[in-house]
Design an enzyme around this catalytic site. Sequence first.
Site, PDB file in Angstrom:
ATOM      1  N   LYS A  22       0.842  -1.208   0.000  1.00 19.51           N
ATOM      2  CA  LYS A  22       0.000   0.000   0.000  1.00 19.51           C
ATOM      3  C   LYS A  22       0.874   1.253   0.000  1.00 19.51           C
ATOM      4  O   LYS A  22       0.638   2.184  -0.787  1.00 19.51           O
ATOM      5  CB  LYS A  22      -0.886   0.005   1.243  1.00 19.51           C
ATOM      6  CG  LYS A  22      -1.538   1.335   1.571  1.00 19.51           C
ATOM      7  CD  LYS A  22      -2.438   1.273   2.776  1.00 19.51           C
ATOM      8  CE  LYS A  22      -1.741   1.504   4.074  1.00 19.51           C
ATOM      9  NZ  LYS A  22      -1.435   2.911   4.390  1.00 19.51           N
ATOM     10  N   CYS A 116      -5.201  12.397  12.550  1.00 17.46           N
ATOM     11  CA  CYS A 116      -5.883  11.092  12.481  1.00 17.46           C
ATOM     12  C   CYS A 116      -5.725  10.446  13.858  1.00 17.46           C
ATOM     13  O   CYS A 116      -5.108  10.991  14.757  1.00 17.46           O
ATOM     14  CB  CYS A 116      -5.298  10.225  11.370  1.00 17.46           C
ATOM     15  SG  CYS A 116      -3.736   9.535  11.787  1.00 17.46           S
ATOM     16  N   ARG A 121       0.161  14.379  13.005  1.00 22.62           N
ATOM     17  CA  ARG A 121       0.747  14.111  11.683  1.00 22.62           C
ATOM     18  C   ARG A 121       0.770  15.361  10.797  1.00 22.62           C
ATOM     19  O   ARG A 121       0.096  15.464   9.780  1.00 22.62           O
ATOM     20  CB  ARG A 121       0.002  12.954  11.009  1.00 22.62           C
ATOM     21  CG  ARG A 121       0.103  11.689  11.848  1.00 22.62           C
ATOM     22  CD  ARG A 121      -0.602  10.535  11.234  1.00 22.62           C
ATOM     23  NE  ARG A 121       0.145  10.019  10.082  1.00 22.62           N
ATOM     24  CZ  ARG A 121      -0.301   9.004   9.340  1.00 22.62           C
ATOM     25  NH1 ARG A 121      -1.481   8.477   9.594  1.00 22.62           N
ATOM     26  NH2 ARG A 121       0.399   8.560   8.323  1.00 22.62           N
TER      27      ARG A 121
HETATM   28  C1  EPZ Z   1       4.130   6.906   6.401  1.00 21.15           C
HETATM   29  O1  EPZ Z   1       3.323   7.899   6.988  1.00 21.15           O
HETATM   30  C2  EPZ Z   1       3.252   5.676   6.243  1.00 21.15           C
HETATM   31  N1  EPZ Z   1       2.137   5.999   5.336  1.00 21.15           N
HETATM   32  C3  EPZ Z   1       2.728   5.245   7.620  1.00 21.15           C
HETATM   33  O2  EPZ Z   1       1.978   4.058   7.435  1.00 21.15           O
HETATM   34  C4  EPZ Z   1       3.927   4.943   8.514  1.00 21.15           C
HETATM   35  O3  EPZ Z   1       3.459   4.599   9.793  1.00 21.15           O
HETATM   36  C5  EPZ Z   1       4.834   6.175   8.596  1.00 21.15           C
HETATM   37  O4  EPZ Z   1       5.230   6.581   7.262  1.00 21.15           O
HETATM   38  C6  EPZ Z   1       6.089   5.908   9.404  1.00 21.15           C
HETATM   39  O5  EPZ Z   1       6.791   4.854   8.848  1.00 21.15           O
HETATM   40  C7  EPZ Z   1       2.367   6.020   4.001  1.00 21.15           C
HETATM   41  O6  EPZ Z   1       3.477   5.824   3.532  1.00 21.15           O
HETATM   42  C8  EPZ Z   1       1.185   6.331   3.134  1.00 21.15           C
HETATM   43  P1  EPZ Z   1       6.032  10.289   8.499  1.00 21.15           P
HETATM   44  P2  EPZ Z   1       3.837   9.425   7.011  1.00 21.15           P
HETATM   45  O7  EPZ Z   1       5.885  11.560   7.741  1.00 21.15           O
HETATM   46  O8  EPZ Z   1       4.724   9.693   5.862  1.00 21.15           O
HETATM   47  C9  EPZ Z   1       6.334  13.662  11.787  1.00 21.15           C
HETATM   48  C10 EPZ Z   1       0.185   2.622   7.759  1.00 21.15           C
HETATM   49  O9  EPZ Z   1      -0.205   2.052   8.780  1.00 21.15           O
HETATM   50  N2  EPZ Z   1       6.231  14.630  10.682  1.00 21.15           N
HETATM   51  O10 EPZ Z   1       7.200   9.419   8.212  1.00 21.15           O
HETATM   52  O11 EPZ Z   1       2.640  10.296   7.202  1.00 21.15           O
HETATM   53  C11 EPZ Z   1       5.070  12.861  11.997  1.00 21.15           C
HETATM   54  O12 EPZ Z   1       4.165  13.573  12.823  1.00 21.15           O
HETATM   55  C12 EPZ Z   1       0.581   4.072   7.800  1.00 21.15           C
HETATM   56  O13 EPZ Z   1       0.326   2.071   6.638  1.00 21.15           O
HETATM   57  C13 EPZ Z   1       6.343  15.979  10.949  1.00 21.15           C
HETATM   58  O14 EPZ Z   1       6.515  16.390  12.092  1.00 21.15           O
HETATM   59  O15 EPZ Z   1       4.709   9.442   8.330  1.00 21.15           O
HETATM   60  C14 EPZ Z   1       5.579  11.594  12.650  1.00 21.15           C
HETATM   61  O16 EPZ Z   1       5.719  11.836  14.037  1.00 21.15           O
HETATM   62  C15 EPZ Z   1       0.307   4.680   9.159  1.00 21.15           C
HETATM   63  N3  EPZ Z   1       6.235  16.871   9.918  1.00 21.15           N
HETATM   64  C16 EPZ Z   1       6.972  11.418  12.029  1.00 21.15           C
HETATM   65  O17 EPZ Z   1       7.304  12.680  11.450  1.00 21.15           O
HETATM   66  C17 EPZ Z   1       6.048  16.458   8.624  1.00 21.15           C
HETATM   67  O18 EPZ Z   1       5.983  17.326   7.715  1.00 21.15           O
HETATM   68  C18 EPZ Z   1       7.026  10.364  10.941  1.00 21.15           C
HETATM   69  O19 EPZ Z   1       5.956  10.644  10.065  1.00 21.15           O
HETATM   70  C19 EPZ Z   1       5.940  15.081   8.375  1.00 21.15           C
HETATM   71  C20 EPZ Z   1       6.041  14.179   9.409  1.00 21.15           C
END
Ligand code: EPZ
Length: 421
Positions: A22, A116, A121
């Site tokens: 996904k 969410c 996020r």
């Molecule tokens: C991706 O989400 C995945 N989704 C998530 O999978 C996964 O849990 C996550 O990466 C971590 O591996 C997809 O790829 C579609 P992040 P993403 O940006 O990109 C903070 C599932 O179950 N952050 O890596 O949204 C954020 O709050 C889903 O399949 C900022 O602060 O996660 C988090 O604490 C759930 N500012 C951390 O970084 C930003 O601009 C990691 O988030 C972006 C993120």
Amino acid sequence: MDRLIIAGGRPLEGEIGVSGAKNAALPILCSALLSAEPLTVARVPQLRDVTTLLRLLKGMGVEVETEGDKVRLAAPNTLEPVASYDLVKTMRASILVLGPLLARFGHARVSLPGGCAIGERPVDLHLKGLQAMGAQLAVEHGYIVATAGRLQGTHIFMDTVTVTGTENLMMAATLAEGITVLENAAREPEVVDLAQCLVGMGARITGHGTDVITVKGVPALHGTAHSVMPDRIETGTFLVAAAATGGHVRVTGVRPRTLDAVLDKLREANAKVECGTDDIRLTMRGANHGVSLRTAPYPAFPTDMQAQFMAMNAVAQGTTVITETIFENRFMHVQELRRLGANIEVEGNAAIIRGVQGLDGATVMATDLRASASLVIAGLIARGETIIDRIYHLDRGYERLEHKLRELGAEVRRDHAGAIE
Ligand code: EPZ
């Protein structure tokens, strides 16, 4: 509202194949926006999130044809670069259209994704990176309104490792003027899969899979055909379910090397794990020892596997600790696992799990995608019947899960709000 009904207490036995990932399919489908030529994507999982994204892309004017697990997309120059709230609110990954739209069309209007269940996020790093590349961004009535001439390559340091942030900026950089360096980039296999698709479209990318990705912008990208990598989280979910139920499974069509941290923890829990080039075989050697773990960006232990291990730890020998360092609220499954008899205490971002003799079936409620998977595993472990409500959360990320589990001997069926299948 659909629910799953599980008669637990049976070990999972047998062989199962996994779907395309996904979290690779979603950015790859968005990359079609970068070219007017058709992109054909194979091994696209048939999931709610994918359906939502394809609706969003069609709404902009992208031509989309699906045939089984193949999707053909073509984004004409006349496309309307707007992503509306009603779709974005149901699927955060819609933010991944922003980078490609800005890079190709020079303007975009994308709804800010809401928070969410698992956390706030934010997308500040996505926006900061695009601004560094010359985009003008404003937030108006909940929408990101973005304009840019041709994006300019630049050096971007991301102070938090962000998977979709890395993907958004990498896609934007493929059509920018000059060279973009993404430092502290995400190393997830899904980022690498996207990069390989983009290279197939003519992008000039190096360093993907490391924490420094370099992109040399080109004037235009062409079409290509790409097959999505296998879903490592679905793979891990089946392996944990087999370990937790004391079973023996073979998972096929997978990439074992994308799961090193997960396989290491399964071995520590007393599972025998053997890997071929594209399959993984797991047998529980005896008692489930459970494992303590700490989530972190790839290649460390993935946050998307945390909830599943918590279900296994619930009936393990001894006490284990799970520390969640990525999301601030990813323990929503705890109170539901307690309803099944688990003994879990939460202190900040750590969950302390004291193993119990067994779990007893109950009615529980899914709250988010991976929490739902945790409840399914707990239901497979529990004595008696477990009913899991709101499994639309599960359908977001697992294709035909009840069918696949039945192939492994599980007694599980879907109840379409009263009509038992
Ligand atoms: C991706 O989400 C995945 N989704 C998530 O999978 C996964 O849990 C996550 O990466 C971590 O591996 C997809 O790829 C579609 P992040 P993403 O940006 O990109 C903070 C599932 O179950 N952050 O890596 O949204 C954020 O709050 C889903 O399949 C900022 O602060 O996660 C988090 O604490 C759930 N500012 C951390 O970084 C930003 O601009 C990691 O988030 C972006 C993120």
